[in-house]
Design an enzyme around this catalytic site. Structure first.
Site, PDB file in Angstrom:
ATOM      1  CG  HIS A 363      -1.933  -1.033   1.268  1.00 44.23           C
ATOM      2  ND1 HIS A 363      -3.215  -0.865   0.791  1.00 44.23           N
ATOM      3  CD2 HIS A 363      -1.876  -2.304   1.714  1.00 44.23           C
ATOM      4  CE1 HIS A 363      -3.906  -1.983   0.968  1.00 44.23           C
ATOM      5  NE2 HIS A 363      -3.113  -2.862   1.529  1.00 44.23           N
ATOM      6  CE  LYS A 555      -5.894  14.133   0.399  1.00 42.96           C
ATOM      7  NZ  LYS A 555      -5.764  13.182  -0.713  1.00 42.96           N
ATOM      8  NE  ARG A 556      -2.735  10.130  10.123  1.00 38.42           N
ATOM      9  CZ  ARG A 556      -2.350   9.222  11.044  1.00 38.42           C
ATOM     10  NH1 ARG A 556      -3.093   8.147  11.253  1.00 38.42           N
ATOM     11  NH2 ARG A 556      -1.241   9.354  11.722  1.00 38.42           N
ATOM     12  CE  LYS A 561      -1.599  10.722   2.972  1.00 36.20           C
ATOM     13  NZ  LYS A 561      -2.471   9.927   2.080  1.00 36.20           N
ATOM     14  CB  THR A 665      -9.766   5.169  -0.771  1.00 36.18           C
ATOM     15  OG1 THR A 665      -9.202   5.559   0.474  1.00 36.18           O
ATOM     16  CG2 THR A 665      -9.147   3.879  -1.246  1.00 36.18           C
ATOM     17  CE  LYS A 669     -13.646   6.229   1.247  1.00 31.04           C
ATOM     18  NZ  LYS A 669     -12.697   6.259   2.404  1.00 31.04           N
TER      19      LYS A 669
HETATM   20  C1  LIG Z   1       4.321   0.686   9.978  1.00 29.47           C
HETATM   21  C2  LIG Z   1       3.831   2.024   9.727  1.00 29.47           C
HETATM   22  C3  LIG Z   1       2.841   2.031   8.613  1.00 29.47           C
HETATM   23  C4  LIG Z   1       1.480   1.934   8.908  1.00 29.47           C
HETATM   24  C5  LIG Z   1       0.556   1.973   7.873  1.00 29.47           C
HETATM   25  C6  LIG Z   1       1.002   2.081   6.579  1.00 29.47           C
HETATM   26  C7  LIG Z   1      -0.039   2.085   5.510  1.00 29.47           C
HETATM   27  C8  LIG Z   1       0.342   1.209   4.376  1.00 29.47           C
HETATM   28  C9  LIG Z   1      -0.223   3.455   5.006  1.00 29.47           C
HETATM   29  C10 LIG Z   1      -1.492   3.588   4.225  1.00 29.47           C
HETATM   30  O1  LIG Z   1      -2.543   3.695   4.790  1.00 29.47           O
HETATM   31  N1  LIG Z   1      -1.346   3.613   2.889  1.00 29.47           N
HETATM   32  C11 LIG Z   1      -2.458   4.033   2.091  1.00 29.47           C
HETATM   33  O2  LIG Z   1      -3.183   2.878   1.688  1.00 29.47           O
HETATM   34  C12 LIG Z   1      -4.342   3.236   0.940  1.00 29.47           C
HETATM   35  C13 LIG Z   1      -5.135   1.954   0.666  1.00 29.47           C
HETATM   36  O3  LIG Z   1      -4.502   1.186  -0.271  1.00 29.47           O
HETATM   37  C14 LIG Z   1      -3.975   3.976  -0.347  1.00 29.47           C
HETATM   38  O4  LIG Z   1      -5.145   4.363  -1.003  1.00 29.47           O
HETATM   39  C15 LIG Z   1      -3.118   5.190  -0.029  1.00 29.47           C
HETATM   40  O5  LIG Z   1      -2.646   5.764  -1.221  1.00 29.47           O
HETATM   41  C16 LIG Z   1      -1.946   4.781   0.842  1.00 29.47           C
HETATM   42  O6  LIG Z   1      -1.199   5.914   1.285  1.00 29.47           O
HETATM   43  C17 LIG Z   1       2.344   2.167   6.252  1.00 29.47           C
HETATM   44  C18 LIG Z   1       3.284   2.139   7.299  1.00 29.47           C
END
Ligand SMILES: CCc1ccc([C@H](C)CC(=O)N[C@@H]2O[C@H](CO)[C@@H](O)[C@H](O)[C@H]2O)cc1
Length: 816
Positions: A363, A555-556, A561, A665, A669
């Site tokens: 992701h 968004k975060r 971003k 995503t 929406k």
């Molecule tokens: C370990 C720390 C950590 C925690 C969560 C993440 C996630 C992968 C981050 C995340 O939420 N990525 C987002 O995933 C969405 C669903 O696929 C995408 O639409 C977003 O572009 C992506 O940033 C990475 C690293």
């Protein structure tokens, strides 16, 4: 009676009232007249639950009676959102419940507002998991979602003097009517200790792991209702408890703290969600969390779900474990340990099985977001798993040497074990070696995964790599969040089928040319703006100008971003009016609405939030703007607030640096709720633009190849500052402390970063972004043309249903 099918309460207003009152009286133990709002909410939730129970039990029964291949979704996060509304929608009980509550003198909206959403996720990845399990239930796919029941979800955000302050999220405090604890299905999980080799009765070498300590994993079951199809799948979230409860002897010796120490240490494992969504902190507790829920889930499936006499040789025919990023990938060595150490398979047999049981979704594109665990830590916590990973790596590297003889540099590049900066396990490599399929979450992302993130693996196993573009559930984010638009669409299409077949939205295309329909469409948007205004007024004391262009960025908070670029646009408008460069009447009345949480340890992200709030405070109050430009930043952005903001939006900000946002995503929406997108060619924006058409999308900025080229030739952000007077005036105004009570310091962090680093090239895209915003102003001036573009966005975005994503996973990866 005892054996027959479970009956649902009568689907009538009276039946509902009866059920509700008995839940209130016998469940909550109160009479209606004395009941609190929380009593009423809990009773209502349990009432709706009982209408789902028959379907839940029937679904389980049907699955057990004719077992087919299942999907087990392993995710460390599920951002579920409030459950009551979705449960009422999926059971088609919304109006009956409204009437029944009315009969009891209760406003159901008040009870719905009582629910605390389970914030068991950070952002995109967690919400995607929630959309996916919703689609799988609606498509009647045998699925079990596995995860962690964090006692505290994502932190609650508030602002003090504009700065983010985090508070814990005790979401379970007022009771959680949507969960069913099953302590009888508890699993014991080991940590630490050592391994020893010994010969078994056939003289074969056997490895035995003796953990140093154990915890209990207690499953809590959550309903995942399909949409009006009589199907309810299960989400099984694990909660950690002490194996040995409370030490009475120690307690009697008066050492109370030590008596409960084991309990506290154990419970810590599922205590709180790690609030990072990009840079792993590499904390031991995080690895404990990952192994804990994975070990519980594998044990639960093999020992509690499969029939006792099941031949594990056939495991791949019965289950596919989908790894939601690398967070659950420790499941690979765990399955090997179970098959070899506990089930007596020899290594090759076990590996042949394991290799067919996992698929991996990546992701992210940020190198720092790819998890690596130091072998020192992994070996101490999970000694047997490290041995197994070493063995998997040896066999894999032998394969690489065979395919690329003599290319030791490639062997070192591809090794699951990285030697530098410290010996560590590259979890993305382990996932890729073990998985049947590896997919990205948007076409561009999957291509960049092949070309940049895992090129050696794509060269070795080209067929292993595929793409499944993300999607969102139209149930929560259109049908439930936007009842007015849903009503208009259903009336126009003459059917509600679109809720489970989103491609039917294509039928709206001709209506884009229908002036009356465009007028109705505008009225829906206006009503949604009015609703949002009431919410923001009540929740945050913020005033939303309903005749403004509502320009939304939620968004975060992350540099890639580029919330900073949105802020530069706002300040450039403000500076332009102040300096006389921009006549005020040229400023389209606009409200810029931010929503964003920053990981608590992410300093620059928190500085950006503070600066946005400081700019808002000045711009909103400066009479020179005559109220034509407003910046609103409601705190604690979450799923519930998203459901209120998205239907009211005119413009969706998707402005990440090309090549950085895996998919996004929120972009989907917004488009499906009739907002137009201003964005770069990044993630799923590319596919949105391809489907809605260039005329209905405000594209700007460097493309991914152009970004790479600029990075190669050397990017000097300050050169843009020198050459662009608008950019210079904008940055200088921020840097002057104008928005920060004259203190240059608090604006410095953001300004210096942009001027001297700007790793995500906000300054390089500044001019193009402003030009695109001018195109937005122009387009918005013609409300009828704008509505036409917005209707075409809705009509052409059926592809972004998570149902379609699930069909792709089923066809390309799961074959379930
Ligand atoms: C370990 C720390 C950590 C925690 C969560 C993440 C996630 C992968 C981050 C995340 O939420 N990525 C987002 O995933 C969405 C669903 O696929 C995408 O639409 C977003 O572009 C992506 O940033 C990475 C690293």
């Amino acid at each position: 009676l005892a054996t027959g099918p479970v009956k649902s309460p009568p689907v009538t207003v009276d039946g509902f009232v009866q059920e509700f009152l008995s839940e209130l009286n016998y469940g909550q133990g109160v009479k209606l007249s004395q009941s609190t709002i929380n009593d009423q909410y809990l009773a209502l939730a349990r009432t709706v639950r009982s209408y789902l129970m028959a379907a839940w039990l029937e679904t389980g029964h049907r699955r057990r009676k004719n077992p087919t291949k299942m999907v087990a979704y392993l995710s460390a996060e599920y951002l579920l959102g409030r459950q009551l509304g979705n449960a009422l929608l999926s059971t088609n009980l919304i109006s009956i419940a409204e009437q029944a509550m009315h009969e009891c003198g209760i406003d159901i909206a008040e009870l719905r507002a009582q629910e605390i959403e389970p914030g068991l996720g950070n952002g995109g990845l967690g919400r995607l998991a929630a959309c996916f399990v919703d689609s799988l239930a609606t498509m009647d796919v045998p699925t079990i979602g596995y995860g962690i029941r964090y006692e505290y979800g994502i932190f609650r955000q508030s602002f003090e003097d504009g700065r983010q302050v985090e508070q814990p999220d005790p979401w379970l405090r007022l009771g959680s009517p949507w969960e069913f604890p099953h302590p009888e299905r508890a699993v014991t999980v080991g940590f630490g200790g050592q391994t020893e080799e010994s010969a078994d009765e056939e003289g074969r070498n056997r490895c035995r792991w003796t953990p140093e300590r154990q915890v209990r994993g207690v499953p809590y079951h959550y309903m995942v209702p399909g949409y009006r199809n009589g199907v309810v799948n299960t989400l099984r979230l694990w909660s950690a408890e002490a194996h040995e409860g409370f030490d009475l002897q120690v307690f009697n010796s008066g050492d109370y703290a030590r008596a409960t120490q084991a309990q506290t240490v154990a419970e810590n494992i599922s205590k709180v969600l790690y609030p990072d969504d990009s840079t792993p902190q590499g904390k031991e507790l995080r690895l404990q969390q990952q192994y804990f829920f994975v070990a519980c889930s594998l044990h639960d499936f093999i020992e509690n779900t499969l029939p006792g006499d099941f031949d594990l040789q056939n495991l791949p025919k019965r289950i596919i474990f989908q790894l939601n990023d690398t967070h659950p990938v420790i499941a690979v060595p765990e399955l090997m340990r179970l098959l070899v150490d506990e089930k007596g398979f020899d290594w090759d047999e076990a590996w042949a099985i394991t290799q067919q049981c996992f698929a991996y979704t990546c992701h992210t594109l940020l190198p720092e977001a790819l998890e690596v665990w130091p072998v020192e830590l992994l070996g101490r916590l999970l000694p047997r798993h490290l041995e197994i990973i070493y063995r998997i790596n040896d066999d894999f590297l032998a394969q690489v040497r065979e395919a690329f003889p003599g290319d030791e540099w490639r062997v070192r590049r591809m090794s699951i074990i990285a030697e530098h900066p410290q010996r560590s396990v590259r979890m993305a490599f382990l996932a890729t070696v073990a998985a049947v399929k590896v997919n990205g979450v948007a076409a561009l992302h999957s291509q960049l995964l092949r070309d940049n993130v895992l090129p050696d693996f794509a060269e070795l196993w080209p067929e292993k790599f595929t793409n499944v573009t993300n999607g969102i559930t139209p149930r929560r984010f259109v049908r439930l969040a936007n009842r007015r638009l849903s009503g208009l669409v259903t009336e126009a299409l003459g059917t509600e089928e679109w809720v489970t077949d989103l491609d039917l939205l294509r039928g709206l295309e001709p209506l884009a040319d229908d002036a009356a329909f465009r007028e109705q469409f505008r009225q829906v948007k206006a009503a949604n703006k009015n609703r949002l205004a009431l919410v923001l007024e009540g929740r945050d004391g913020l005033v939303l100008e309903q005749d403004h262009l509502i320009d939304v960025m939620v968004k975060r908070l992350h540099e890639y971003k580029r919330q900073s670029l949105k802020l530069l646009h706002v300040v450039s408008l403000y500076e332009g009016v102040r300096s006389g460069r921009l006549p005020i009447e040229r400023v389209t009345p606009r409200t810029v609405l931010f929503g964003a949480k920053a990981a608590p340890g992410y300093h620059l992200a928190k500085e950006t939030i503070a600066l946005i709030n400081h700019v808002a405070a000045v711009v909103n109050e400066d009479p020179i703007m005559q109220g034509r430009l407003k910046v609103l930043f409601p705190a604690n952005y979450n799923v519930n607030l998203a459901e209120k903001i998205i239907p009211a939006a005119d413009l969706s900000e998707q402005i990440s640096l090309a090549g950085k946002e895996a998919s996004g995503t929120g972009n989907m929406k917004f488009a499906l709720n009739g907002a137009l997108t201003i964005g770069t060619d990044d993630g799923a924006n590319v596919e949105i633009r391809q489907l809605v058409g260039d005329d209905n999308f405000f594209l700007f900025g460097l493309s991914e190849p152009e970004v790479e080229a600029l990075r190669k030739e050397g990017y000097v952000p300050s050169s843009y500052y020198e050459q662009d007077p608008v950019l210079r005036a904008t940055l200088d105004l921020i840097g002057s402390g104008h928005f920060t009570n004259g203190s240059r310091h608090s604006a410095a962090a953001v300004v210096d970063n942009l001027l001297h680093h700007d790793p995500f090239m906000a300054l390089a895209d500044f001019q193009a972004y402003l030009a695109a915003q001018d195109r937005v102003d122009e387009a918005y001036a013609d409300q009828d043309a704008w509505s036409r573009m917005a209707i075409l966005n809705v009509a052409r975005c059926g592809f972004f249903s998570s149902d379609r994503s699930m069909r792709d996973y089923l066809d390309k990866i799961w074959h379930a």
